[in-house]
Design a protein around this motif. Structure first.
Motif, short mmCIF file in Angstrom:
data_model
loop_
_atom_site.label_atom_id
_atom_site.label_comp_id
_atom_site.label_asym_id
_atom_site.label_seq_id
_atom_site.Cartn_x
_atom_site.Cartn_y
_atom_site.Cartn_z
N GLY A 339 14.51 -19.20 -35.19
CA GLY A 339 15.57 -18.85 -34.24
C GLY A 339 16.69 -18.12 -34.95
N HIS A 340 17.38 -18.84 -35.82
CA HIS A 340 18.40 -18.24 -36.67
C HIS A 340 18.27 -18.80 -38.07
CE1 HIS A 340 20.18 -17.17 -32.76
NE2 HIS A 340 20.77 -16.19 -33.42
N ALA A 341 18.45 -17.96 -39.06
CA ALA A 341 18.29 -18.36 -40.45
C ALA A 341 19.56 -18.06 -41.23
CB ALA A 341 17.11 -17.62 -41.08
N PRO A 342 20.11 -19.06 -41.95
CA PRO A 342 21.27 -18.79 -42.81
C PRO A 342 20.90 -17.76 -43.88
CG PRO A 342 20.88 -21.15 -42.59
CD PRO A 342 19.68 -20.46 -42.02
N THR A 343 21.76 -16.79 -44.09
CA THR A 343 21.49 -15.70 -45.02
C THR A 343 22.74 -15.37 -45.82
OG1 THR A 343 19.86 -14.76 -43.51
CG2 THR A 343 20.71 -13.31 -45.23
N VAL A 344 22.56 -15.18 -47.11
CA VAL A 344 23.64 -14.70 -47.97
C VAL A 344 23.28 -13.28 -48.37
CG1 VAL A 344 24.94 -15.07 -50.09
CG2 VAL A 344 24.08 -17.04 -48.80
N GLY A 345 23.92 -12.30 -47.77
CA GLY A 345 23.56 -10.91 -48.02
C GLY A 345 24.33 -10.32 -49.18
#
Length: 380
Positions: A339-345
Motif C-alpha cells: 500500500g505505502h512503503a516508508p522510503t528514505v530518498g
C-alpha cells in the motif's frame, strides 16, 4: 519538472551498489527500466520482510519499472540490447567481462556513440584484483578504511553500513551526471568504470594527510579525531555527549563553560597538535564537568556556547526528531503490495523541495509488456 525528466536508464544491476545509484537518479526524475532475471534481483529474497516484501529491495528500487528477461537466452539478450539502445544510460554491476559477453557492455557505444555505459564493480574493470569477488566487507578491508576504524589499541573494525557499495553507487550517479553534461556539448557518451575499492580509498582524506604528508601510519583512535582535540564522545551522568572543538575560539569557549581558565591559558594547549598530545588530561577535565550533567542538559549548554555538540541518538530517535520531520527525511510511497512503503530518498533539496521517486519498488516483471510496447520492441 524534475531535473532528469526525459532521461531513460536501463538498470542491469542487483543487490546494493547499482540499485542505489539508479534509485538516486529515479528520485531526480529519470525513467529507470530495471531488467531482472526470472528469479528477480537477489535482494528480493533477503530480509527483513514485510508481508513477503524485502525491505532492502523496496528501499533501493523505488521509482523503477521491472521487466523480466532471462539473459541466458540469446533471444532475450537481443531484446535487452534493443532496450539498451533505446536508453540514454546503461548501468551494470556484473563481474568484469560479463556484460560484454552478453552484448551489453561498452561495445554498445559502437552502435550508439551517445550512450553512457556505467559499470560498478568491487575492484574495477582493470588491474590485478579486477577478477576478485567482492562484497562490501572485502572492499573495506582492502581500502584502508578498516585499518583506521575501531577503538584505540583495538582490532580493525568495519563501518556499520555497507559504505563500499553505497559510495560506489553515489560516485556512479555523480559520474553519469557529469557524462550527461559533457554529452550536451559534444554528443559523445562515456564509458564509466567505478570500483568500490577506489571509492572507499578516495574517502580517507585524514588518513591520506597523515600517511602522505606527515609520513606516519594512520592509527585507530575510536571516537576521537586523530588530529583535533577535544573531538569525540564524553561521558555524562546518563550517557555520552559528542563534543567537536576545532580551533582556538571554540577551545576558549569550552574552557569558559567548564570553568577551566587554567587550560585556556596553558600555552601547551594553544594548538590542536598540543591538545591532542595531552588528550587524556583534557578528557579528564571535560568529564569532570559533563559527568555531573545529563547528556541533554550538557548538549544544550555546549550549543549555547557555540560549540558543536549532540546527544548520541538511535535511528528511531533521529527519524522522530523535529528536525528530521521538518526536513522530510522519510516519505511514504505507493507500493503494489504494502500500500505505502516508508522510503528514505536522496537528501538534496532543489528549490526548497526534497525530490523523491513517485512510487516505491515494482513487482517482479510488472512493467515488461508496457516497456516493450512503449519502445516498439517485439519479444515472444
Amino acid at each position: 519538472m524534475k531535473p532528469l525528466h526525459g532521461l531513460r536508464i536501463l538498470d542491469l544491476t542487483r543487490v546494493l551498489a547499482g540499485p542505489f545509484c539508479t534509485a538516486l537518479l529515479a528520485d531526480l526524475g529519470a525513467e529507470v527500466i530495471k531488467l531482472e532475471p526470472p528469479q528477480g534481483d537477489d535482494y528480493r529474497h533477503i530480509g527483513p520482510f514485510l508481508q513477503g516484501e524485502s525491505a532492502l529491495f523496496t528501499l533501493m528500487n523505488r521509482g523503477k519499472q521491472s521487466i523480466v528477461l532471462d539473459l541466458k537466452d540469446p533471444a532475450a539478450q537481443a531484446v535487452a540490447r534493443q532496450i539498451a539502445l533505446a536508453c540514454d544510460v546503461v548501468v551494470e554491476n556484473f563481474r568484469p567481462g560479463v556484460a560484454s559477453r552478453l552484448g551489453l557492455g561498452p561495445e554498445l557505444r559502437e552502435e550508439k556513440p551517445s550512450l553512457i555505459h556505467a559499470a560498478i564493480s568491487g575492484f574495477g574493470q582493470s588491474g590485478p584484483a579486477a577478477h576478485l569477488p567482492a562484497y562490501d566487507l572485502v572492499a573495506q578491508a582492502m581500502s584502508g578504511l578498516m585499518a583506521v576504524t575501531g577503538e584505540e589499541g583495538g582490532a580493525p573494525l568495519k563501518v556499520g553500513e555497507s559504505y563500499g557499495d553505497l559510495m560506489a553507487g553515489l560516485y556512479a550517479s555523480w559520474a553519469i551526471l557529469a557524462a550527461l553534461y559533457r554529452r550536451q556539448a559534444t554528443g559523445e557518451g562515456a564509458t564509466i568504470d567505478v570500483a568500490m575499492f577506489d571509492a572507499l580509498f578516495s574517502l580517507l582524506p585524514t588518513a591520506h594527510a597523515v600517511q602522505f604528508y606527515a609520513g606516519a601510519e594512520p592509527r585507530r583512535v575510536g571516537n576521537r579525531h586523530p588530529l583535533s582535540t577535544p573531538f569525540g564522545c564524553f561521558a555524562c551522568a546518563d550517557g555520552p555527549v559528542v563534543i567537536a572543538v576545532l580551533g582556538d575560539r571554540q577551545w576558549q569557549a569550552l574552557c569558559a563553560l567548564i570553568e577551566r581558565g587554567d587550560l585556556a591559558s596553558d600555552p601547551a594547549l594553544a594548538t590542536d597538535e598540543g591538545r591532542t598530545l595531552q588528550e587524556p588530561r583534557i578528557r579528564t577535565a571535560i568529564e569532570g564537568w559533563s559527568g555531573t550533567h545529563p547528556a541533554a542538559e550538557a548538549a544544550e549548554a555546549l550549543a549555547a556556547a557555540g560549540i558543536p555538540t549532540a546527544v548520541v541518538q538511535s535511528l528511531a530517535e533521529a527519524a522522530a526528531s523535529p528536525h528530521a520531520r521538518a526536513r522530510g527525511l522519510v516519505a511514504d510511497l505507493p507500493h503494489p503490495v504494502l500500500g505505502h512503503a516508508p522510503t528514505v530518498g536522496q537528501p538534496v533539496r532543489f528549490d526548497g523541495a526534497k525530490l523523491v521517486a513517485a512510487s516505491s519498488a515494482p513487482a517482479l516483471g510488472a512493467d515488461g509488456a508496457a516497456i516493450l510496447h512503449r519502445l516498439g520492441i517485439h519479444h515472444g
